[in-house]
Design a protein around this motif. Structure first.
Motif, PDB file in Angstrom:
ATOM      1  N   ARG A  17       4.293   5.758  -7.843  1.00 57.64           N
ATOM      2  CA  ARG A  17       3.827   4.431  -8.238  1.00 57.64           C
ATOM      3  C   ARG A  17       5.021   3.480  -8.266  1.00 57.64           C
ATOM      4  O   ARG A  17       6.063   3.791  -8.842  1.00 57.64           O
ATOM      5  N   ARG A  32       0.369  -4.024 -12.341  1.00 61.29           N
ATOM      6  CA  ARG A  32      -0.215  -3.649 -11.040  1.00 61.29           C
ATOM      7  C   ARG A  32       0.851  -2.889 -10.256  1.00 61.29           C
ATOM      8  O   ARG A  32       1.993  -3.349 -10.135  1.00 61.29           O
ATOM      9  N   ALA A  39       1.850  -0.346  -6.757  1.00 61.64           N
ATOM     10  CA  ALA A  39       1.527   0.172  -5.429  1.00 61.64           C
ATOM     11  C   ALA A  39       1.548   1.694  -5.487  1.00 61.64           C
ATOM     12  O   ALA A  39       2.460   2.285  -6.066  1.00 61.64           O
ATOM     13  N   VAL A  40       0.553   2.320  -4.915  1.00 63.94           N
ATOM     14  CA  VAL A  40       0.573   3.774  -4.764  1.00 63.94           C
ATOM     15  C   VAL A  40       1.443   4.080  -3.546  1.00 63.94           C
ATOM     16  O   VAL A  40       1.288   3.463  -2.488  1.00 63.94           O
ATOM     17  N   THR A  41       2.385   5.003  -3.712  1.00 66.62           N
ATOM     18  CA  THR A  41       3.334   5.282  -2.628  1.00 66.62           C
ATOM     19  C   THR A  41       3.164   6.715  -2.100  1.00 66.62           C
ATOM     20  O   THR A  41       2.466   7.540  -2.685  1.00 66.62           O
ATOM     21  N   ARG A  42       3.800   6.985  -1.002  1.00 67.20           N
ATOM     22  CA  ARG A  42       3.925   8.344  -0.466  1.00 67.20           C
ATOM     23  C   ARG A  42       5.379   8.550  -0.080  1.00 67.20           C
ATOM     24  O   ARG A  42       6.133   7.578   0.095  1.00 67.20           O
ATOM     25  N   THR A  80       1.376   2.895   0.349  1.00 64.35           N
ATOM     26  CA  THR A  80       0.233   3.375   1.151  1.00 64.35           C
ATOM     27  C   THR A  80      -0.769   2.261   1.414  1.00 64.35           C
ATOM     28  O   THR A  80      -1.671   2.430   2.243  1.00 64.35           O
ATOM     29  N   GLY A  81      -0.630   1.148   0.719  1.00 61.85           N
ATOM     30  CA  GLY A  81      -1.618   0.082   0.812  1.00 61.85           C
ATOM     31  C   GLY A  81      -2.601   0.109  -0.346  1.00 61.85           C
ATOM     32  O   GLY A  81      -3.282  -0.875  -0.645  1.00 61.85           O
ATOM     33  N   GLU A  82      -2.656   1.233  -1.053  1.00 59.95           N
ATOM     34  CA  GLU A  82      -3.520   1.358  -2.221  1.00 59.95           C
ATOM     35  C   GLU A  82      -2.811   0.773  -3.444  1.00 59.95           C
ATOM     36  O   GLU A  82      -1.589   0.862  -3.568  1.00 59.95           O
ATOM     37  N   VAL A  83      -3.596   0.160  -4.340  1.00 63.33           N
ATOM     38  CA  VAL A  83      -3.041  -0.481  -5.536  1.00 63.33           C
ATOM     39  C   VAL A  83      -3.753   0.047  -6.780  1.00 63.33           C
ATOM     40  O   VAL A  83      -4.944   0.372  -6.741  1.00 63.33           O
ATOM     41  N   GLU A  84      -3.003   0.142  -7.886  1.00 62.42           N
ATOM     42  CA  GLU A  84      -3.582   0.633  -9.142  1.00 62.42           C
ATOM     43  C   GLU A  84      -3.152  -0.283 -10.281  1.00 62.42           C
ATOM     44  O   GLU A  84      -2.018  -0.759 -10.299  1.00 62.42           O
TER      45      GLU A  84
END
Length: 489
Positions: free
Chosen positions: A306, A324, A326-329, A342-346
């Protein structure tokens, strides 16, 4: 003696013999035996370890230590967690160094303001900059300046009595706290927030103890951009958190799936650390642990992969209400792995956010080279590049990493560079330097009153006496003016 009396004349020889035999006689020093005057800027571990090595390995050197606060010991006093008193035992060693008849301490002197580095270079054969990392790295995201967002450095300074943070007044009314970072400092602040009050009878300050007593905090998340194999905390600190009375760990089993195979060939410290996380996340707790965790009223957890994007404000735009991320890899593996969005947000609701992403050093005047990108003074083995006679040690030399023993070894290396330069004649000790005698008149002309080590011992005694009244090892004085009044300045 007989040849001397008859051939040279007995009266001069007799006088010489009597003088040399006298206990108080000091023969003139040869050029190689001139007294090197060395000053150290900063009285934290780096400063004291540098001084210790110089005094031990050069029998004539005189060392003066300058410190901007009236009180010494830097991060040992203001950075080490109050519930880790054993780490502070190193103060005993530093005190022995300060009490050497060839070492002097001058607190309440801000180098760069009260006296310049150039003026110190005029007064000393060598100047060692050991002033550490006095600032924190910023997040660089929207909402960072909202109320309820603090650096972990300031939060640690608040509960440890650092004068500049004494008025912090963090709002502990939120049930959830989020700490950005997964190093030892992040675990320290989480542990202090969750530790039962009866275990906090330490040298934590009275004001912060009162605030924690009325705290509503029930949950602390420690967030990292990368994964379990990249956490920066050590096993000792993790074990303390796992065994923290009244608090249970929240580790997502999915974060640790398959990691047993991945750690087979990693260095032993990393392997043991990861094994403890895997055990906590995947294995059924023992009967004792299960009972403690079932009755726990507080909890803490690790969130991986994150990266913070924005601090979310309350409706009035004044306070933090959440974050807010960003979900990462991960790309790559091990220490060199990088986090990629990844483009996903939490989003996560939390009223208190502590940024623990690192400290940084600040430049000290235009005459001292400084690498702003890396936050260090450019150097080779502690020798400041392009400025003969100027040295650095500790975090300002290598960056804000490592524990006290790392700083000890690093400081010994810098001190060794100074000793080698003295031996090689690169520092001209035949040119007599006055040391503090020169600096004293500068400070007097600017209305600065230095604090001696014996002055500090009076402050120390007062703090210990106040602590005894409160059932604590000491009650730190957090106002420098009160310290100066106590010693009659």
């Amino acid at each position: 003696m007989q040849r001397c009396l008859w051939e040279v004349g007995w009266i001069p020889c007799l006088l010489t013999f009597l003088l040399v035999s006298c206990p108080g006689f000091k023969r003139p020093l040869s050029t190689s035996e001139r007294v090197p005057r060395i000053c150290i800027v900063g009285s934290g571990p780096a400063g004291f370890y540098t001084a210790q090595h110089l005094l031990k390995h050069h029998k004539l050197a005189r060392v003066d230590i300058y410190e901007k606060l009236p009180v010494p010991f830097g991060l040992v006093r203001f950075g080490v967690a109050p519930d880790h008193p054993e780490v502070k035992n190193v103060i005993n060693t530093f005190t022995q160094t300060a009490q050497s008849d060839r070492c002097s301490y001058y607190g309440n002197v801000t180098v760069g303001k009260d006296v310049t580095v150039e003026e110190l270079q005029q007064a000393y054969h060598a100047v060692v900059l050991s002033y550490g990392a006095e600032d924190n790295r910023i997040l660089g995201i929207p909402g960072e300046n909202l109320s309820g967002v603090y650096s972990a450095r300031a939060f640690v300074g608040w509960y440890n009595g650092l004068p500049e943070n004494r008025d912090l007044k963090p709002d502990l009314s939120s049930k959830t706290v989020l700490v950005l970072g997964q190093g030892n400092v992040a675990l320290d602040v989480a542990r202090i927030l969750l530790t039962p009050l009866d275990l906090l009878r330490t040298d934590i300050t009275e004001g912060s103890l009162a605030a924690i007593a009325s705290s509503k905090v029930k949950r602390v998340w420690l967030v990292g951009r990368r994964g379990p194999l990249q956490v920066a905390f050590t096993i000792k600190e993790l074990r303390e958190m796992v065994n923290l009375p009244g608090a249970r760990p929240i580790l997502d089993p999915a974060d640790f799936a398959g990691l047993r195979d991945a750690i087979k060939d990693v260095p032993r410290p990393r392997k043991r650390l990861t094994e403890l996380m895997i055990k906590t996340a995947l294995e059924k707790p023992g009967e004792k642990e299960a009972k403690i965790w079932a009755s726990a009223t507080r909890e803490w957890g690790l969130k991986f992969l994150r990266s913070p994007l924005e601090i979310l404000p309350t409706a009035d735009g004044k306070r933090a209400r959440g974050i807010r991320m960003a979900v990462t890899r991960l790309e790559g593996s091990g220490e060199s792995a990088t986090a990629v969005p990844t483009g996903e947000v939490e989003e996560l609701e939390c009223g208190l956010i502590l940024s623990s992403i690192g400290y940084r050093s600040l430049p000290l005047g235009s005459s001292v080279p400084f690498d702003r990108k890396h936050g260090i003074i450019p150097n080779h083995l502690g020798r400041v590049q392009g400025v003969p006679g100027l040295y650095c040690s500790g975090w300002v030399k290598r960056g804000p990493t490592g524990v006290i023993i790392t700083t000890m070894n690093d400081s010994f290396d810098t001190a060794q560079s100074v000793l080698e330069d003295l031996q090689a004649g690169m520092l001209n000790v035949s040119n007599t330097k006055e040391g503090f005698e020169s600096v004293r008149s500068i400070l007097q002309s600017r209305g600065v009153h230095p604090v001696s080590f014996s002055d500090w011992e009076k402050i120390d005694a007062a703090e210990v006496a106040r602590g005894q009244l409160a059932g604590k090892p000491r009650e730190k004085i957090v106002d420098p003016q009160e310290m100066l009044q106590l010693i009659g300045h």
